[in-house]
Motif scaffolding. Structure first.
Motif, PDB file in Angstrom:
ATOM      1  N   GLN A  18       0.823  -1.206   0.000  1.00  0.00           N
ATOM      2  CA  GLN A  18       0.000   0.000   0.000  1.00  0.00           C
ATOM      3  C   GLN A  18       0.860   1.260   0.000  1.00  0.00           C
ATOM      4  O   GLN A  18       0.486   2.282  -0.560  1.00  0.00           O
ATOM      5  CB  GLN A  18      -0.942   0.007   1.207  1.00  0.00           C
ATOM      6  CG  GLN A  18      -2.079  -0.970   1.102  1.00  0.00           C
ATOM      7  CD  GLN A  18      -2.926  -1.021   2.375  1.00  0.00           C
ATOM      8  OE1 GLN A  18      -2.541  -0.510   3.411  1.00  0.00           O
ATOM      9  NE2 GLN A  18      -4.081  -1.668   2.272  1.00  0.00           N
ATOM     10  N   MET A  19       2.027   1.186   0.644  1.00  0.00           N
ATOM     11  CA  MET A  19       2.926   2.336   0.693  1.00  0.00           C
ATOM     12  C   MET A  19       3.809   2.422  -0.556  1.00  0.00           C
ATOM     13  O   MET A  19       4.649   3.305  -0.667  1.00  0.00           O
ATOM     14  CB  MET A  19       3.817   2.260   1.933  1.00  0.00           C
ATOM     15  CG  MET A  19       3.057   2.466   3.224  1.00  0.00           C
ATOM     16  SD  MET A  19       4.139   2.600   4.664  1.00  0.00           S
ATOM     17  CE  MET A  19       4.857   0.979   4.765  1.00  0.00           C
ATOM     18  N   GLY A  20       3.651   1.498  -1.493  1.00  0.00           N
ATOM     19  CA  GLY A  20       4.433   1.516  -2.722  1.00  0.00           C
ATOM     20  C   GLY A  20       5.806   0.893  -2.578  1.00  0.00           C
ATOM     21  O   GLY A  20       6.718   1.213  -3.335  1.00  0.00           O
ATOM     22  N   ILE A  21       5.961   0.014  -1.606  1.00  0.00           N
ATOM     23  CA  ILE A  21       7.240  -0.652  -1.376  1.00  0.00           C
ATOM     24  C   ILE A  21       7.125  -2.097  -1.833  1.00  0.00           C
ATOM     25  O   ILE A  21       6.267  -2.831  -1.377  1.00  0.00           O
ATOM     26  CB  ILE A  21       7.641  -0.591   0.114  1.00  0.00           C
ATOM     27  CG1 ILE A  21       7.754   0.854   0.583  1.00  0.00           C
ATOM     28  CG2 ILE A  21       8.936  -1.344   0.356  1.00  0.00           C
ATOM     29  CD1 ILE A  21       7.958   1.006   2.072  1.00  0.00           C
ATOM     30  N   ASP A  22       8.020  -2.475  -2.757  1.00  0.00           N
ATOM     31  CA  ASP A  22       8.020  -3.833  -3.292  1.00  0.00           C
ATOM     32  C   ASP A  22       9.261  -4.553  -2.771  1.00  0.00           C
ATOM     33  O   ASP A  22      10.382  -4.071  -2.927  1.00  0.00           O
ATOM     34  CB  ASP A  22       8.041  -3.795  -4.821  1.00  0.00           C
ATOM     35  CG  ASP A  22       7.969  -5.163  -5.438  1.00  0.00           C
ATOM     36  OD1 ASP A  22       7.303  -6.057  -4.853  1.00  0.00           O
ATOM     37  OD2 ASP A  22       8.577  -5.364  -6.507  1.00  0.00           O
ATOM     38  N   VAL A  23       9.084  -5.710  -2.139  1.00  0.00           N
ATOM     39  CA  VAL A  23      10.191  -6.469  -1.562  1.00  0.00           C
ATOM     40  C   VAL A  23      10.371  -7.760  -2.351  1.00  0.00           C
ATOM     41  O   VAL A  23       9.414  -8.486  -2.589  1.00  0.00           O
ATOM     42  CB  VAL A  23       9.922  -6.797  -0.073  1.00  0.00           C
ATOM     43  CG1 VAL A  23      11.057  -7.623   0.507  1.00  0.00           C
ATOM     44  CG2 VAL A  23       9.731  -5.524   0.721  1.00  0.00           C
ATOM     45  N   THR A  24      11.629  -8.040  -2.748  1.00  0.00           N
ATOM     46  CA  THR A  24      11.941  -9.228  -3.528  1.00  0.00           C
ATOM     47  C   THR A  24      13.126  -9.945  -2.908  1.00  0.00           C
ATOM     48  O   THR A  24      14.141  -9.320  -2.597  1.00  0.00           O
ATOM     49  CB  THR A  24      12.317  -8.843  -4.979  1.00  0.00           C
ATOM     50  OG1 THR A  24      11.307  -8.003  -5.521  1.00  0.00           O
ATOM     51  CG2 THR A  24      12.476 -10.070  -5.839  1.00  0.00           C
ATOM     52  N   GLU A  25      13.002 -11.265  -2.726  1.00  0.00           N
ATOM     53  CA  GLU A  25      14.117 -12.083  -2.252  1.00  0.00           C
ATOM     54  C   GLU A  25      14.962 -12.441  -3.474  1.00  0.00           C
ATOM     55  O   GLU A  25      14.442 -12.900  -4.485  1.00  0.00           O
ATOM     56  CB  GLU A  25      13.618 -13.361  -1.584  1.00  0.00           C
ATOM     57  CG  GLU A  25      12.900 -13.150  -0.280  1.00  0.00           C
ATOM     58  CD  GLU A  25      13.833 -12.780   0.865  1.00  0.00           C
ATOM     59  OE1 GLU A  25      14.996 -13.246   0.870  1.00  0.00           O
ATOM     60  OE2 GLU A  25      13.395 -12.023   1.740  1.00  0.00           O
ATOM     61  N   LEU A  26      16.269 -12.249  -3.383  1.00  0.00           N
ATOM     62  CA  LEU A  26      17.168 -12.593  -4.480  1.00  0.00           C
ATOM     63  C   LEU A  26      17.899 -13.890  -4.156  1.00  0.00           C
ATOM     64  O   LEU A  26      18.301 -14.118  -3.017  1.00  0.00           O
ATOM     65  CB  LEU A  26      18.197 -11.484  -4.697  1.00  0.00           C
ATOM     66  CG  LEU A  26      17.640 -10.109  -5.042  1.00  0.00           C
ATOM     67  CD1 LEU A  26      18.765  -9.106  -5.181  1.00  0.00           C
ATOM     68  CD2 LEU A  26      16.812 -10.164  -6.309  1.00  0.00           C
ATOM     69  N   ASP A  27      18.089 -14.718  -5.157  1.00  0.00           N
ATOM     70  CA  ASP A  27      18.802 -15.979  -4.979  1.00  0.00           C
ATOM     71  C   ASP A  27      20.281 -15.737  -5.277  1.00  0.00           C
ATOM     72  O   ASP A  27      20.796 -16.112  -6.327  1.00  0.00           O
ATOM     73  CB  ASP A  27      18.219 -17.035  -5.921  1.00  0.00           C
ATOM     74  CG  ASP A  27      18.805 -18.410  -5.680  1.00  0.00           C
ATOM     75  OD1 ASP A  27      19.276 -18.663  -4.556  1.00  0.00           O
ATOM     76  OD2 ASP A  27      18.802 -19.224  -6.619  1.00  0.00           O
ATOM     77  N   ALA A  28      20.976 -15.068  -4.354  1.00  0.00           N
ATOM     78  CA  ALA A  28      22.379 -14.709  -4.546  1.00  0.00           C
ATOM     79  C   ALA A  28      23.286 -15.836  -4.075  1.00  0.00           C
ATOM     80  O   ALA A  28      23.071 -16.412  -3.016  1.00  0.00           O
ATOM     81  CB  ALA A  28      22.703 -13.436  -3.777  1.00  0.00           C
ATOM     82  N   GLU A  29      24.293 -16.150  -4.869  1.00  0.00           N
ATOM     83  CA  GLU A  29      25.270 -17.166  -4.493  1.00  0.00           C
ATOM     84  C   GLU A  29      26.370 -16.556  -3.636  1.00  0.00           C
ATOM     85  O   GLU A  29      26.853 -17.180  -2.704  1.00  0.00           O
ATOM     86  CB  GLU A  29      25.890 -17.790  -5.744  1.00  0.00           C
ATOM     87  CG  GLU A  29      24.893 -18.573  -6.555  1.00  0.00           C
ATOM     88  CD  GLU A  29      25.516 -19.122  -7.822  1.00  0.00           C
ATOM     89  OE1 GLU A  29      26.756 -19.065  -7.977  1.00  0.00           O
ATOM     90  OE2 GLU A  29      24.763 -19.615  -8.664  1.00  0.00           O
ATOM     91  N   GLU A  30      26.765 -15.318  -3.980  1.00  0.00           N
ATOM     92  CA  GLU A  30      27.857 -14.670  -3.266  1.00  0.00           C
ATOM     93  C   GLU A  30      27.706 -13.158  -3.404  1.00  0.00           C
ATOM     94  O   GLU A  30      27.294 -12.664  -4.439  1.00  0.00           O
ATOM     95  CB  GLU A  30      29.199 -15.108  -3.863  1.00  0.00           C
ATOM     96  CG  GLU A  30      30.411 -14.522  -3.192  1.00  0.00           C
ATOM     97  CD  GLU A  30      31.707 -15.043  -3.796  1.00  0.00           C
ATOM     98  OE1 GLU A  30      32.377 -15.833  -3.115  1.00  0.00           O
ATOM     99  OE2 GLU A  30      32.019 -14.660  -4.928  1.00  0.00           O
ATOM    100  N   VAL A  31      28.037 -12.441  -2.330  1.00  0.00           N
ATOM    101  CA  VAL A  31      28.019 -10.986  -2.334  1.00  0.00           C
ATOM    102  C   VAL A  31      29.383 -10.520  -1.857  1.00  0.00           C
ATOM    103  O   VAL A  31      29.882 -10.990  -0.835  1.00  0.00           O
ATOM    104  CB  VAL A  31      26.926 -10.416  -1.408  1.00  0.00           C
ATOM    105  CG1 VAL A  31      26.975  -8.895  -1.390  1.00  0.00           C
ATOM    106  CG2 VAL A  31      25.551 -10.898  -1.839  1.00  0.00           C
ATOM    107  N   VAL A  32      30.010  -9.602  -2.618  1.00  0.00           N
ATOM    108  CA  VAL A  32      31.322  -9.087  -2.247  1.00  0.00           C
ATOM    109  C   VAL A  32      31.213  -7.581  -2.071  1.00  0.00           C
ATOM    110  O   VAL A  32      30.732  -6.872  -2.952  1.00  0.00           O
ATOM    111  CB  VAL A  32      32.380  -9.402  -3.331  1.00  0.00           C
ATOM    112  CG1 VAL A  32      33.735  -8.834  -2.937  1.00  0.00           C
ATOM    113  CG2 VAL A  32      32.475 -10.892  -3.575  1.00  0.00           C
TER     114      VAL A  32
END
Length: 134
Positions: A18-32
């Motif tokens: 309702q507040m215009g916020i979209d949340v998405t889970e990402l399938d990340a293997e690695e974050v640097v």
């Protein structure tokens, strides 16, 4: 900020929508994450992207492995330089990619060695190397 401790996750998601916020889970293997001094490497971390008012915010949850920044880069660069010296035909001189050599050879109607020489003489400029051979 939000007192979501006892709130139903479905209700929370509905309120965010309702507040215009979209949340998405990402399938990340690695974050640097690279800083001036070190690298933080998250393997198997949970990554969430939040889109709100045209801006994207990323949240990373996990335990990072800390590495010195220069150590990994120096090893990679040294390895690439050694590989280039050992192989005679692959993009050794001046770092000319084999794909560029193939393009010049095809366009100018010459063999790969002649195309590579022309690319080396023109510092890797494809158009100039082709024009030089025609």
């Amino acid at each position: 900020m939000f007192g979501g401790g006892g709130m139903n996750p479905r209700k929370m998601k509905q309120m965010m929508k309702q507040m215009g916020i979209d949340v998405t889970e990402l399938d990340a293997e690695e974050v640097v994450i690279r800083t001036a001094d070190e690298e933080l490497v998250f393997s198997g971390a949970q990554v969430t992207r939040m889109d709100a008012q045209g801006q994207q915010t990323y949240q990373i949850v996990g335990d990072p492995e800390t590495r010195e920044r220069g150590a990994a880069a120096l090893t990679d660069d040294a390895g690439e330089a050694d590989d280039g010296d050992e192989s005679g035909d692959e993009s050794e001189a001046g770092g000319i990619p084999d794909d560029d050599v193939a393009i010049v050879a095809e366009q100018a109607g010459v063999d790969a060695d002649t195309a590579r020489e022309s690319l080396e003489a023109t510092d890797g400029d494809l158009a100039e190397a082709i024009a030089r051979l025609q």
